[in-house]
Design a protein around this motif. Structure first.
Motif, PDB file in Angstrom:
ATOM      1  N   ALA A 168      29.397 -10.190  68.827  1.00 38.15           N
ATOM      2  CA  ALA A 168      30.738 -10.739  69.035  1.00 38.15           C
ATOM      3  C   ALA A 168      30.673 -12.144  69.628  1.00 38.15           C
ATOM      4  N   GLU A 169      29.780 -12.344  70.596  1.00 40.74           N
ATOM      5  CA  GLU A 169      29.641 -13.653  71.229  1.00 40.74           C
ATOM      6  C   GLU A 169      29.153 -14.713  70.237  1.00 40.74           C
ATOM      7  N   MET A 170      28.166 -14.346  69.440  1.00 40.63           N
ATOM      8  CA  MET A 170      27.599 -15.314  68.495  1.00 40.63           C
ATOM      9  C   MET A 170      28.571 -15.619  67.360  1.00 40.63           C
ATOM     10  N   THR A 186      16.297   9.440  63.443  1.00 40.23           N
ATOM     11  CA  THR A 186      15.852  10.304  64.536  1.00 40.23           C
ATOM     12  C   THR A 186      16.215   9.744  65.911  1.00 40.23           C
ATOM     13  N   LEU A 187      16.575   8.470  65.980  1.00 40.39           N
ATOM     14  CA  LEU A 187      16.942   7.870  67.263  1.00 40.39           C
ATOM     15  C   LEU A 187      18.418   8.053  67.604  1.00 40.39           C
ATOM     16  N   TRP A 188      19.201   8.527  66.638  1.00 41.25           N
ATOM     17  CA  TRP A 188      20.640   8.682  66.848  1.00 41.25           C
ATOM     18  C   TRP A 188      20.997  10.136  67.142  1.00 41.25           C
ATOM     19  N   ARG A 189      22.082  10.332  67.884  1.00 39.04           N
ATOM     20  CA  ARG A 189      22.529  11.695  68.189  1.00 39.04           C
ATOM     21  C   ARG A 189      22.979  12.429  66.944  1.00 39.04           C
ATOM     22  N   SER A 190      23.532  11.683  65.990  1.00 44.70           N
ATOM     23  CA  SER A 190      23.976  12.292  64.741  1.00 44.70           C
ATOM     24  C   SER A 190      23.986  11.246  63.638  1.00 44.70           C
ATOM     25  N   ARG A 191      23.924  11.707  62.419  1.00 46.68           N
ATOM     26  CA  ARG A 191      24.009  10.799  61.276  1.00 46.68           C
ATOM     27  C   ARG A 191      25.371  10.117  61.236  1.00 46.68           C
ATOM     28  N   GLU A 192      26.411  10.859  61.590  1.00 43.85           N
ATOM     29  CA  GLU A 192      27.762  10.303  61.557  1.00 43.85           C
ATOM     30  C   GLU A 192      27.903   9.145  62.535  1.00 43.85           C
ATOM     31  N   LEU A 193      27.328   9.298  63.716  1.00 40.50           N
ATOM     32  CA  LEU A 193      27.390   8.217  64.705  1.00 40.50           C
ATOM     33  C   LEU A 193      26.620   7.004  64.211  1.00 40.50           C
ATOM     34  N   MET A 194      25.456   7.225  63.626  1.00 39.49           N
ATOM     35  CA  MET A 194      24.661   6.121  63.090  1.00 39.49           C
ATOM     36  C   MET A 194      25.446   5.346  62.041  1.00 39.49           C
ATOM     37  N   VAL A 195      26.052   6.063  61.117  1.00 41.95           N
ATOM     38  CA  VAL A 195      26.812   5.416  60.047  1.00 41.95           C
ATOM     39  C   VAL A 195      27.981   4.623  60.612  1.00 41.95           C
ATOM     40  N   ASP A 196      28.723   5.235  61.518  1.00 45.08           N
ATOM     41  CA  ASP A 196      29.899   4.577  62.084  1.00 45.08           C
ATOM     42  C   ASP A 196      29.529   3.307  62.849  1.00 45.08           C
ATOM     43  N   ARG A 197      28.534   3.401  63.721  1.00 47.32           N
ATOM     44  CA  ARG A 197      28.197   2.264  64.572  1.00 47.32           C
ATOM     45  C   ARG A 197      27.519   1.139  63.796  1.00 47.32           C
ATOM     46  N   LEU A 198      26.637   1.475  62.872  1.00 50.34           N
ATOM     47  CA  LEU A 198      25.955   0.412  62.134  1.00 50.34           C
ATOM     48  C   LEU A 198      26.890  -0.279  61.149  1.00 50.34           C
ATOM     49  N   ASN A 199      27.810   0.442  60.561  1.00 57.08           N
ATOM     50  CA  ASN A 199      28.791  -0.230  59.707  1.00 57.08           C
ATOM     51  C   ASN A 199      29.708  -1.134  60.523  1.00 57.08           C
ATOM     52  N   ALA A 200      30.036  -0.707  61.738  1.00 54.12           N
ATOM     53  CA  ALA A 200      30.855  -1.559  62.604  1.00 54.12           C
ATOM     54  C   ALA A 200      30.084  -2.809  63.009  1.00 54.12           C
ATOM     55  N   LEU A 201      28.786  -2.663  63.261  1.00 54.31           N
ATOM     56  CA  LEU A 201      27.970  -3.823  63.619  1.00 54.31           C
ATOM     57  C   LEU A 201      27.806  -4.754  62.422  1.00 54.31           C
TER      58      LEU A 201
END
Length: 325
Positions: A168-170, A186-201
């Motif tokens: 956001a800053e950059m 394997t580093l994420w609590r769930s596949r759904e969380l991974m998908v949601d957060r990485l698409n947002a990023l």
């Protein structure tokens, strides 16, 4: 992709950087002989980490690169810092953590191009304690380009928050951004969380660089064009989808193309191929080349990377790149 002009520094000013990134570096022990990792007795010590690989590749090509992280006050941490120095990567934003250790990993040696066996020892590492408190706005904003991958945001909640803060800053500062999802389920609590957060990023990035299977996981779509359109609709200027031996698919609002990869007959180690591809794309765009030529260089360096044992050993210097061009 619009990347600002090369940096200049006045006496007494903070150094200017071409690229800045952040992530976790680990000391990696690669088996000296092929076969089952459990049977290996001799290992070669190297430094590893997706973002560090990209920083290494760009530094070898002559760019001023900064890398932010935390390492432990231990021999592994000192080894990482020595590696940064040997590659010419700026480490001013690396914190030596007195409480937590530097992570490490074990990697089997495969000479046939198959995926090696890798075991990680990173839980509770110094880098996993990265947080917004580590962000140094003057350091990051001294760079003209930010590269992020999906690995660092996956190692902890605080590092995930940091990734969003940096992006956001950059973006607000008008810097260009590339994002490689580099999935580590394997580093994420769930596949759904991974998908949601990485698409947002990814929505902060000018250019998104997924592999085809990664794009399918993240979007639920199948074809390269559908995956690319998913990210274009969310604000990306362009999407480049890695297709393995078939090359890469490039799409912008005005243009699309499948750019073939060089023929490689001696695939030795596939780990780090995507990081090599990112090095090629980012370096070419920093050099002022058009997207298709950037993809061609990405394919070229990715092909060079898989012909050498090691995550970053195949990344070329500028002279080696020009010889192979």
């Amino acid at each position: 992709m619009s990347i600002t002009a090369p940096p200049t520094s006045e006496p007494g000013e903070m150094k200017k950087l071409d690229v800045v990134t952040y992530g976790e570096a680990m000391t990696m022990f690669v088996a000296a002989e092929t076969g089952d990792l459990a049977k290996a007795r001799n290992f070669v010590k190297r430094a590893a980490g997706a973002e560090l690989n990209v920083a290494t590749g760009l530094a070898r090509l002559g760019f001023q690169v900064g890398w932010m992280s935390r390492v432990g006050n231990d021999s592994f941490g000192r080894f990482v810092l020595a590696t940064l120095a040997s590659e010419g990567i700026d480490s001013d934003a690396v914190t030596i953590d007195e409480r937590y250790p530097t992570a490490f990993q074990l990697k089997s040696r495969n000479d046939d191009g198959s995926d090696p066996e890798i075991e990680y020892f990173r839980k509770g590492s110094a880098a996993s304690h990265l947080s917004i408190a580590d962000y140094r706005p003057e350091y990051f904003k001294a760079a003209r380009h930010l590269h992020l991958s999906g690995v660092a945001p996956a190692i902890s909640e605080s590092s995930l928050e940091l990734a969003f803060h940096i992006a956001a800053e950059m973006r607000a500062a008008g810097k260009s951004i590339t994002f490689d999802p580099n999935l580590r389920p394997t580093l994420w609590r769930s596949r759904e969380l991974m998908v949601d957060r990485l698409n947002a990023l990814a929505a902060y990035a000018d250019w998104v660089l997924p592999g085809l299977e990664e794009g399918r996981i993240l979007t639920g779509l199948t074809s390269p064009r559908e995956i690319a359109d998913f990210y274009l609709a969310r604000g990306a200027l362009g999407v480049i989808i890695k297709l393995g031996s078939a090359g890469a698919y490039l799409r912008t609002a005005e243009h699309e193309a499948t750019v073939p990869a060089p023929l490689v007959t001696n695939v030795v180690d596939t780990v780090g191929a995507g990081d090599g591809f990112a090095v090629g794309v980012i370096s070419a765009m920093l050099d002022g080349h058009e997207p298709r030529l950037a993809v061609e260089r990405g394919n070229q360096i990715g092909a060079m990377a898989i012909q050498v044992i090691g995550d970053s050993e195949g990344l070329p210097t500028r002279e080696q790149l020009n010889i192979r061009s």
